[in-house]
Design a protein around this motif. Structure first.
Motif, PDB file in Angstrom:
ATOM      1  N   ASP A  80      -2.024  -6.047  25.745  1.00  0.00           N
ATOM      2  CA  ASP A  80      -1.498  -5.619  27.044  1.00  0.00           C
ATOM      3  C   ASP A  80      -0.431  -4.549  26.881  1.00  0.00           C
ATOM      4  O   ASP A  80       0.406  -4.647  25.980  1.00  0.00           O
ATOM      5  CB  ASP A  80      -0.866  -6.814  27.781  1.00  0.00           C
ATOM      6  N   GLN A  81      -0.457  -3.567  27.769  1.00  0.00           N
ATOM      7  CA  GLN A  81       0.665  -2.622  27.829  1.00  0.00           C
ATOM      8  C   GLN A  81       1.721  -3.256  28.723  1.00  0.00           C
ATOM      9  O   GLN A  81       1.462  -3.585  29.881  1.00  0.00           O
ATOM     10  CB  GLN A  81       0.211  -1.284  28.404  1.00  0.00           C
ATOM     11  N   LEU A  82       2.904  -3.462  28.176  1.00  0.00           N
ATOM     12  CA  LEU A  82       3.939  -4.217  28.889  1.00  0.00           C
ATOM     13  C   LEU A  82       5.151  -3.363  29.265  1.00  0.00           C
ATOM     14  O   LEU A  82       6.193  -3.893  29.643  1.00  0.00           O
ATOM     15  CB  LEU A  82       4.379  -5.415  28.040  1.00  0.00           C
ATOM     16  N   GLY A  83       5.021  -2.039  29.137  1.00  0.00           N
ATOM     17  CA  GLY A  83       6.124  -1.179  29.552  1.00  0.00           C
ATOM     18  C   GLY A  83       5.873   0.251  29.130  1.00  0.00           C
ATOM     19  O   GLY A  83       4.986   0.530  28.315  1.00  0.00           O
ATOM     20  N   GLY A  84       6.640   1.177  29.704  1.00  0.00           N
ATOM     21  CA  GLY A  84       6.554   2.589  29.346  1.00  0.00           C
ATOM     22  C   GLY A  84       5.240   3.218  29.776  1.00  0.00           C
ATOM     23  O   GLY A  84       4.493   2.659  30.582  1.00  0.00           O
ATOM     24  N   ASP A  85       4.985   4.387  29.196  1.00  0.00           N
ATOM     25  CA  ASP A  85       3.764   5.130  29.545  1.00  0.00           C
ATOM     26  C   ASP A  85       2.922   5.334  28.295  1.00  0.00           C
ATOM     27  O   ASP A  85       3.464   5.607  27.221  1.00  0.00           O
ATOM     28  CB  ASP A  85       4.115   6.509  30.112  1.00  0.00           C
ATOM     29  N   ALA A  86       1.617   5.228  28.454  1.00  0.00           N
ATOM     30  CA  ALA A  86       0.684   5.518  27.359  1.00  0.00           C
ATOM     31  C   ALA A  86      -0.508   6.242  27.945  1.00  0.00           C
ATOM     32  O   ALA A  86      -1.043   5.818  28.975  1.00  0.00           O
ATOM     33  CB  ALA A  86       0.239   4.222  26.677  1.00  0.00           C
ATOM     34  N   ALA A  87      -0.883   7.347  27.320  1.00  0.00           N
ATOM     35  CA  ALA A  87      -2.058   8.083  27.790  1.00  0.00           C
ATOM     36  C   ALA A  87      -2.892   8.514  26.595  1.00  0.00           C
ATOM     37  O   ALA A  87      -2.364   8.997  25.591  1.00  0.00           O
ATOM     38  CB  ALA A  87      -1.622   9.298  28.592  1.00  0.00           C
ATOM     39  N   VAL A  88      -4.187   8.280  26.708  1.00  0.00           N
ATOM     40  CA  VAL A  88      -5.136   8.723  25.681  1.00  0.00           C
ATOM     41  C   VAL A  88      -5.978   9.816  26.338  1.00  0.00           C
ATOM     42  O   VAL A  88      -6.668   9.549  27.329  1.00  0.00           O
ATOM     43  CB  VAL A  88      -6.029   7.561  25.209  1.00  0.00           C
ATOM     44  N   PHE A  89      -5.851  11.029  25.816  1.00  0.00           N
ATOM     45  CA  PHE A  89      -6.489  12.191  26.451  1.00  0.00           C
ATOM     46  C   PHE A  89      -6.168  12.227  27.954  1.00  0.00           C
ATOM     47  O   PHE A  89      -7.019  12.514  28.791  1.00  0.00           O
ATOM     48  CB  PHE A  89      -8.001  12.190  26.207  1.00  0.00           C
TER      49      PHE A  89
END
Ligand SMILES: Nc1ncnc2c1ncn2[C@@H]1O[C@H](COP(=O)(O)OP(=O)(O)OP(=O)(O)O)[C@@H](O)[C@H]1O
Length: 278
Positions: A56-65
């Motif tokens: 799970d992404q539990l905070g902040g920002d993450a982007a793949v392409f």
């Protein structure tokens, strides 16, 4: 400048609401080969699983392409070779059948494999040097060859980003050499790769950048030369403590990148991120 394959800003990942790794901030440009190192249990696999939507992404920002993890588009663009994975001796399947499963995300479930799928499988097997074993039973292959089959399965989806979790772990030295050659070729072809590893020596000359995750956060982000310089510092610190180790002894390095000869450290000392240390 190359567009980002991966962009993280203070990202956190974990399971069931429990944060395992956080404060991850970095960009990976397309074409870069990045090694992710760190002690056991520090959160390396959790980080890559977060990119795949398996943690799970539990905070902040993450982007793949440019897209958030967990989206179908992202899953289609990533090829993943999981950790400590070989194929069970009880699996009765040929190399082609296994590699073809890497094409499933690229066609509706009801449509059988077509010419494009077969061409992708053949190309992937050629890339990993198993073009002559297409019809072999996977259970007849060595552990190292099976690992190459799994890399071919990931490549068959023609991924824009290849994520491998300890691809060289637990295979014999000869297979490690072949795997390193495969990864070298993929790097030369411009494949963007993120490789979780404890064995930087096997990846020497392949990785452009090393990120260390320790104590659930980002501890180092720099080039292999900067990493070597940091390791030299660690070794010297250890030597002065116990007196048993000569300065520059690569055996004392936690994640040795190899003997220091041939590696000229840059004038600046390595960067440390966030003040965290293992
Ligand atoms: N599916 C899961 N559910 C809950 N916790 C998990 C799960 N998988 C891993 N963990 C926990 O997350 C923490 C980090 O594990 P992770 O596998 O990410 O570390 P790692 O750095 O990849 O370790 P190693 O080098 O040993 O593979 C550990 O405490 C582990 O128990």
């Amino acid at each position: 400048m190359s567009p980002s394959a991966l962009r993280l800003n203070d990202a956190a990942f974990g399971y069931g609401g429990r944060v395992v790794v956080d404060g991850l901030t970095f960009d990976v440009p397309t074409g870069q080969v990045m090694a992710v190192v760190g002690p056991n249990g520090s959160g390396k696999s959790t980080f890559v699983k977060g990119l795949l939507g398996l943690a799970d992404q539990l905070g902040g920002d993450a982007a793949v392409f440019g897209d958030p993890p967990r989206t179908r588009e992202v899953r289609r663009r990533i090829g993943y070779v999981p950790q400590r994975h070989t194929l069970s001796a009880s699996v009765r399947a040929t190399v082609r059948e296994i590699v073809e499963t890497g094409r499933l995300a690229h066609r509706p479930w009801y449509r059988p494999a077509g010419a494009d799928d077969r061409a992708a499988v053949d190309a992937a097997l050629a890339q990993v040097g198993l073009g002559d074993r297409v019809d072999a039973e996977v259970s007849d292959l060595s552990g190292g060859q099976q690992r190459r089959v799994l890399i071919a399965r990931a490549l068959a989806g023609r991924p824009d980003l290849l994520i491998m979790d300890e691809p060289t772990a637990g295979v014999d030295t000869a297979s490690q050499t072949v795997l390193a050659e495969v990864l070298h070729r993929l790097a030369d072809e411009g494949t963007t790769m993120l490789i979780v590893t404890h064995e930087l020596v096997a990846l020497r000359g392949i990785v452009d950048r090393i990120v260390e995750i320790a104590q659930g956060g980002l501890a180092f982000d720099g080039t292999p030369v900067e990493w070597a310089e940091q390791e030299r510092g660690r070794i010297l610190a250890t030597a002065s403590h116990d007196g048993h180790c000569g300065p520059g002894d690569p055996e004392r390095s936690t994640y040795a990148i190899g003997p220091w000869d041939g590696i000229t450290p840059p004038p600046a000392v390595s960067r440390r991120v966030g003040g965290r240390r293992a």
